[in-house]
Design a protein around this motif. Structure first.
Motif, PDB file in Angstrom:
ATOM      1  N   SER A  18     -68.187  31.003 -46.353  1.00 42.19           N
ATOM      2  CA  SER A  18     -68.430  30.193 -45.165  1.00 42.19           C
ATOM      3  C   SER A  18     -69.662  29.312 -45.362  1.00 42.19           C
ATOM      4  CB  SER A  18     -68.607  31.081 -43.932  1.00 42.19           C
ATOM      5  OG  SER A  18     -69.685  31.983 -44.100  1.00 42.19           O
ATOM      6  N   ALA A  19     -70.653  29.815 -46.091  1.00 41.48           N
ATOM      7  CA  ALA A  19     -71.829  28.999 -46.394  1.00 41.48           C
ATOM      8  C   ALA A  19     -71.462  27.851 -47.329  1.00 41.48           C
ATOM      9  CB  ALA A  19     -72.925  29.861 -47.013  1.00 41.48           C
ATOM     10  N   VAL A  20     -70.635  28.134 -48.312  1.00 44.85           N
ATOM     11  CA  VAL A  20     -70.189  27.081 -49.233  1.00 44.85           C
ATOM     12  C   VAL A  20     -69.466  25.980 -48.472  1.00 44.85           C
ATOM     13  CG1 VAL A  20     -68.608  26.552 -51.131  1.00 44.85           C
ATOM     14  CG2 VAL A  20     -70.069  28.590 -51.258  1.00 44.85           C
ATOM     15  N   GLY A  27     -72.163  17.588 -46.634  1.00 44.81           N
ATOM     16  CA  GLY A  27     -72.260  16.483 -47.576  1.00 44.81           C
ATOM     17  C   GLY A  27     -72.734  16.839 -48.965  1.00 44.81           C
ATOM     18  N   ALA A  28     -72.900  18.134 -49.251  1.00 40.43           N
ATOM     19  CA  ALA A  28     -73.390  18.550 -50.565  1.00 40.43           C
ATOM     20  C   ALA A  28     -72.244  18.791 -51.538  1.00 40.43           C
ATOM     21  CB  ALA A  28     -74.220  19.824 -50.444  1.00 40.43           C
ATOM     22  N   SER A  29     -72.556  18.695 -52.823  1.00 38.70           N
ATOM     23  CA  SER A  29     -71.679  19.167 -53.887  1.00 38.70           C
ATOM     24  C   SER A  29     -72.100  20.598 -54.188  1.00 38.70           C
ATOM     25  CB  SER A  29     -71.839  18.284 -55.126  1.00 38.70           C
ATOM     26  OG  SER A  29     -71.122  18.810 -56.223  1.00 38.70           O
ATOM     27  N   VAL A  30     -71.216  21.564 -53.950  1.00 31.22           N
ATOM     28  CA  VAL A  30     -71.623  22.974 -53.916  1.00 31.22           C
ATOM     29  C   VAL A  30     -70.899  23.786 -54.982  1.00 31.22           C
ATOM     30  CG1 VAL A  30     -71.912  24.999 -52.435  1.00 31.22           C
ATOM     31  CG2 VAL A  30     -71.894  22.714 -51.420  1.00 31.22           C
ATOM     32  N   GLU A  31     -71.652  24.693 -55.614  1.00 28.24           N
ATOM     33  CA  GLU A  31     -71.079  25.631 -56.565  1.00 28.24           C
ATOM     34  C   GLU A  31     -71.578  27.033 -56.251  1.00 28.24           C
ATOM     35  OE1 GLU A  31     -70.826  26.477 -61.411  1.00 28.24           O
ATOM     36  OE2 GLU A  31     -71.995  24.794 -60.647  1.00 28.24           O
TER      37      GLU A  31
END
Length: 212
Positions: A18-20, A27-31
């Motif tokens: 859910s945080a991802v 708007g972030a690119s998330v890994e």
């Protein structure tokens, strides 16, 4: 803000997806990863956490995460802690009479909310951010979603250090005043869950991304 490279630390904590998703919507690119190079080099690092203080510290220590987090802070690389990821940044936690050491980035002890309060503290609550906050810019009067039975209920920061770079402390109340968030240079943390806090939580994440 757009396209900021963010790692959500994968150390076995629940509720990370859910945080991802929330960070991606912000708007972030998330890994989601525990890869050392990615953890150290990403624009931002998010440390989530649910469950017991000692269990989260044990899981973080098992993958050497406290050292990675410390290196990021020393290098002014932004870190955001959420819920127990907020709590472990303090000196120690005491749950059911058992004490566990935290990272000690801030003074304070995580202890049980008062017995006369309904616990867990679950649901929406107001916060009182300080003047000049960046994390709560534009959302100072909003409510945020909390799920916890323990919190830091006092703040005693070294005044000489505070005079040079005073941390900004946001408070909330449930049976007693407790620390809802801290902003301190590259390090920020919230006791509540921004990813569960609707539009206000989304704005807070966007505000944080704007500091990267």
């Amino acid at each position: 803000m757009a396209g900021r490279d963010v790692v959500v630390l994968d150390y076995g904590s629940g509720n990370v997806h859910s945080a991802v998703r929330a960070l991606e919507r912000a708007g972030a690119s998330v890994e989601l990863t525990r890869n050392t190079e990615r953890v150290l080099e990403a624009d931002g690092l998010v440390v989530p956490g649910v469950g017991a203080f000692s269990a989260v510290m044990d899981a973080l220590t098992a993958i050497d995460a406290p050292r990675w987090i410390g290196r990021r802070i020393a290098g002014s690389r932004p870190v955001l802690g959420i819920c127990v990821g907020h709590q472990i940044l303090f000196e120690r936690g005491v749950e059911h009479g058992l004490a566990a050491e935290g990272m000690g980035e801030w003074p304070g002890e995580v202890t049980a909310l008062p017995e006369d309060a309904v616990v867990p503290h679950m649901g929406w609550n107001t916060v009182t951010p300080p003047a000049g906050t960046r994390l709560f810019a534009g959302i100072e009067d909003e409510r945020f979603y909390f799920v916890h039975s323990y919190a830091v209920q006092s703040w005693d920061f070294d005044q000489q250090i505070a005079a040079m770079a005073p941390p900004q402390v946001t408070w909330s109340h449930h049976g007693a005043d407790f620390i809802a968030a801290v902003e301190n240079g590259p390090l920020a943390a919230t006791q509540f869950h921004p990813e569960k806090s609707g539009d206000a939580g989304m704005q807070l994440l966007q505000n944080w991304l704007g500091t990267l």
